[in-house]
Design a protein around this motif. Sequence first.
Motif, PDB file in Angstrom:
ATOM      1  N   UNK A  72      34.993  48.259  21.115  1.00 28.35           N
ATOM      2  CA  UNK A  72      35.693  49.261  21.930  1.00 28.35           C
ATOM      3  C   UNK A  72      36.592  48.548  22.939  1.00 28.35           C
ATOM      4  N   UNK A  73      37.816  49.030  23.061  1.00 29.05           N
ATOM      5  CA  UNK A  73      38.732  48.457  24.047  1.00 29.05           C
ATOM      6  C   UNK A  73      38.462  49.059  25.428  1.00 29.05           C
ATOM      7  N   UNK A  74      38.413  48.220  26.444  1.00 27.56           N
ATOM      8  CA  UNK A  74      38.226  48.669  27.825  1.00 27.56           C
ATOM      9  C   UNK A  74      39.341  48.079  28.675  1.00 27.56           C
ATOM     10  N   UNK A  75      39.600  48.735  29.783  1.00 29.07           N
ATOM     11  CA  UNK A  75      40.615  48.257  30.724  1.00 29.07           C
ATOM     12  C   UNK A  75      39.957  47.817  32.020  1.00 29.07           C
ATOM     13  N   UNK A  76      40.630  46.949  32.731  1.00 30.23           N
ATOM     14  CA  UNK A  76      40.082  46.419  33.981  1.00 30.23           C
ATOM     15  C   UNK A  76      39.821  47.549  34.969  1.00 30.23           C
ATOM     16  N   UNK A  77      38.612  47.571  35.550  1.00 30.97           N
ATOM     17  CA  UNK A  77      38.226  48.596  36.503  1.00 30.97           C
ATOM     18  C   UNK A  77      37.538  49.791  35.880  1.00 30.97           C
ATOM     19  N   UNK A  78      37.529  49.875  34.562  1.00 31.54           N
ATOM     20  CA  UNK A  78      36.873  51.006  33.891  1.00 31.54           C
ATOM     21  C   UNK A  78      35.357  50.891  34.026  1.00 31.54           C
ATOM     22  N   UNK A  79      34.628  51.988  34.360  1.00 30.22           N
ATOM     23  CA  UNK A  79      33.164  51.919  34.464  1.00 30.22           C
ATOM     24  C   UNK A  79      32.535  51.547  33.115  1.00 30.22           C
ATOM     25  N   UNK A  80      31.593  50.612  33.149  1.00 28.18           N
ATOM     26  CA  UNK A  80      30.921  50.173  31.931  1.00 28.18           C
ATOM     27  C   UNK A  80      29.489  50.685  31.853  1.00 28.18           C
ATOM     28  N   UNK A  81      28.757  50.635  32.974  1.00 35.45           N
ATOM     29  CA  UNK A  81      27.374  51.116  32.959  1.00 35.45           C
ATOM     30  C   UNK A  81      26.923  51.430  34.383  1.00 35.45           C
ATOM     31  N   UNK A  82      25.891  52.273  34.482  1.00 32.55           N
ATOM     32  CA  UNK A  82      25.291  52.613  35.768  1.00 32.55           C
ATOM     33  C   UNK A  82      23.821  52.217  35.720  1.00 32.55           C
ATOM     34  N   UNK A  83      23.351  51.574  36.793  1.00 34.31           N
ATOM     35  CA  UNK A  83      21.983  51.055  36.830  1.00 34.31           C
ATOM     36  C   UNK A  83      21.219  51.667  38.017  1.00 34.31           C
ATOM     37  N   UNK A  84      19.964  51.940  37.786  1.00 36.33           N
ATOM     38  CA  UNK A  84      19.082  52.411  38.858  1.00 36.33           C
ATOM     39  C   UNK A  84      18.296  51.211  39.372  1.00 36.33           C
ATOM     40  N   UNK A  85      18.379  50.976  40.689  1.00 39.58           N
ATOM     41  CA  UNK A  85      17.731  49.808  41.277  1.00 39.58           C
ATOM     42  C   UNK A  85      16.973  50.192  42.547  1.00 39.58           C
ATOM     43  N   UNK A  86      15.668  50.036  42.493  1.00 36.83           N
ATOM     44  CA  UNK A  86      14.853  50.262  43.687  1.00 36.83           C
ATOM     45  C   UNK A  86      15.162  49.216  44.752  1.00 36.83           C
ATOM     46  N   UNK A  87      15.482  48.031  44.299  1.00 31.12           N
ATOM     47  CA  UNK A  87      15.816  46.965  45.244  1.00 31.12           C
ATOM     48  C   UNK A  87      17.080  47.315  46.020  1.00 31.12           C
ATOM     49  N   UNK A  88      18.060  47.897  45.336  1.00 30.99           N
ATOM     50  CA  UNK A  88      19.290  48.307  46.016  1.00 30.99           C
ATOM     51  C   UNK A  88      18.995  49.415  47.019  1.00 30.99           C
ATOM     52  N   UNK A  89      18.108  50.334  46.634  1.00 26.84           N
ATOM     53  CA  UNK A  89      17.735  51.406  47.566  1.00 26.84           C
ATOM     54  C   UNK A  89      17.080  50.831  48.828  1.00 26.84           C
ATOM     55  N   UNK A  90      16.244  49.820  48.661  1.00 22.77           N
ATOM     56  CA  UNK A  90      15.591  49.176  49.806  1.00 22.77           C
ATOM     57  C   UNK A  90      16.613  48.505  50.712  1.00 22.77           C
ATOM     58  N   UNK A  91      17.613  47.858  50.117  1.00 24.90           N
ATOM     59  CA  UNK A  91      18.637  47.188  50.912  1.00 24.90           C
ATOM     60  C   UNK A  91      19.495  48.198  51.667  1.00 24.90           C
ATOM     61  N   UNK A  92      19.766  49.322  51.025  1.00 25.22           N
ATOM     62  CA  UNK A  92      20.542  50.352  51.712  1.00 25.22           C
ATOM     63  C   UNK A  92      19.755  50.919  52.900  1.00 25.22           C
ATOM     64  N   UNK A  93      18.475  51.144  52.677  1.00 25.44           N
ATOM     65  CA  UNK A  93      17.629  51.647  53.769  1.00 25.44           C
ATOM     66  C   UNK A  93      17.555  50.629  54.902  1.00 25.44           C
ATOM     67  N   UNK A  94      17.461  49.370  54.509  1.00 30.28           N
ATOM     68  CA  UNK A  94      17.424  48.291  55.515  1.00 30.28           C
ATOM     69  C   UNK A  94      18.706  48.271  56.327  1.00 30.28           C
ATOM     70  N   UNK A  95      19.816  48.502  55.681  1.00 32.00           N
ATOM     71  CA  UNK A  95      21.105  48.491  56.392  1.00 32.00           C
ATOM     72  C   UNK A  95      21.207  49.691  57.335  1.00 32.00           C
ATOM     73  N   UNK A  96      20.756  50.858  56.881  1.00 33.26           N
ATOM     74  CA  UNK A  96      20.800  52.042  57.767  1.00 33.26           C
ATOM     75  C   UNK A  96      19.946  51.824  59.023  1.00 33.26           C
ATOM     76  N   UNK A  97      18.800  51.185  58.881  1.00 35.45           N
ATOM     77  CA  UNK A  97      17.945  50.891  60.042  1.00 35.45           C
ATOM     78  C   UNK A  97      18.625  49.898  60.979  1.00 35.45           C
TER      79      UNK A  97
END
Length: 404
Positions: free
Chosen positions: A135-160
């Motif tokens: 499949x041909x893709x272009x620069x900046x095109x979304x390829x995949x979405x990931x669920x990350x508990x670690x990312x959620x923890x970092x976001x919570x840490x930043x809000x605090x």
Amino acid sequence: MERKKFIRTMAVVSLAPALLLAACKDTGRRKTAEGAVKTYTCPMHPQIVQNQPGTCPICGMELVPFDKNNKTAELTLGDNQVALANITTMTIGAGALANHKQLNGRLTTDPEQTAVISSRVAGRIEVLYVKETGVRVTKGQPLYKIYSEQLASLQQEYLLAVAQLRQFPGDSRFQQIEKAARQKLSLYDQSEAQISQLLKSQQVNPYVTYPAAISGIVSALTVSEGQYVSEGGVVMRVEGYDHLWVEADVYPAEVSLVQTGQPVKVVIAGWENEPQTMTIQFINPALQAGSQLVQVRGTIPNPGQRWQPGLQASIFLPVNSKGNVLSVPVDAVIRDGKGTQVWIEKAHGKFVPRMVSIGMENADVVEITGGLQAGDKVVVTGAYLLYSEFILKKGADPMAGMSK
């Protein structure tokens, strides 16, 4: 009695010339009849000659009749025959001739146009926007979405950290904590816009979408939806084909013929009429593993991405050259065990074979060192048809009895 004997003697003497003349005429008629007997030969093996039809004992082809009394080494063809046989000629002259050495090569992907898409965070592949290779893709095109508990923890840490900094705006320690928390989010591919949205919404978003780093073709896909990946795990590979590498194999003894920056001609299988010019960019100083070959490399453009990696290619390396030599196209020269031959058009529709000596040659032309001179009109297409026609009509090899 003596008178009768005399008369008989005179009669015999007078009839003898007539009988002799009749016998000579009869002998001539027999010779003429013998000469009219057809002779047959094999088109592929002219040494097979017999007086009756049959098949060739060598190849099994049907024998064809020919006129064995016609010994002139010349063929006369009409305009229609010349057109049907696609016989064309050219007047030869002196010019330059370059010799080339052919190297075997292949097209490969350019690593500079290849991107490996890996996960910056550990988590579960929630959505794959590209589910198959090719499949041909272009620069900046979304390829995949990931669920990350670690990312959620970092976001919570930043809000605090931001909340603490707002409570104590002059505290340098809280400023450093906020800065470090923000830096962690940036390392997980959180853009400034996403961080600003996080501050505005005050809502943790454990999903992160990864875009294509370059435009190209998805050549490998190593995950599926719902699969967990580790931090740094490969998700897919994207390759760009706007330029391709050409890799060629050279024997160590021939490496001295190749130099970095040297222009060479590249012919790709299937596109022989569209040769490309390439510059040698790299010569591998070590032999390839398991072989006695040195690899050289260059890059060619791939307009419209019409060529694919893996195609075979031939690289023509200039070896030497000569000036002021007579040369003819390769197809004009006929070769067999007796030597080399070309066909000359002496007059309109009249063709004769000519033995020649050849010298240097390349994939296109052959140097003529003897047998021709500038101004000769040489048959360049249809020479083999003339060769076959001569055998059919004369029953002999046109090179037989000829000398250079």
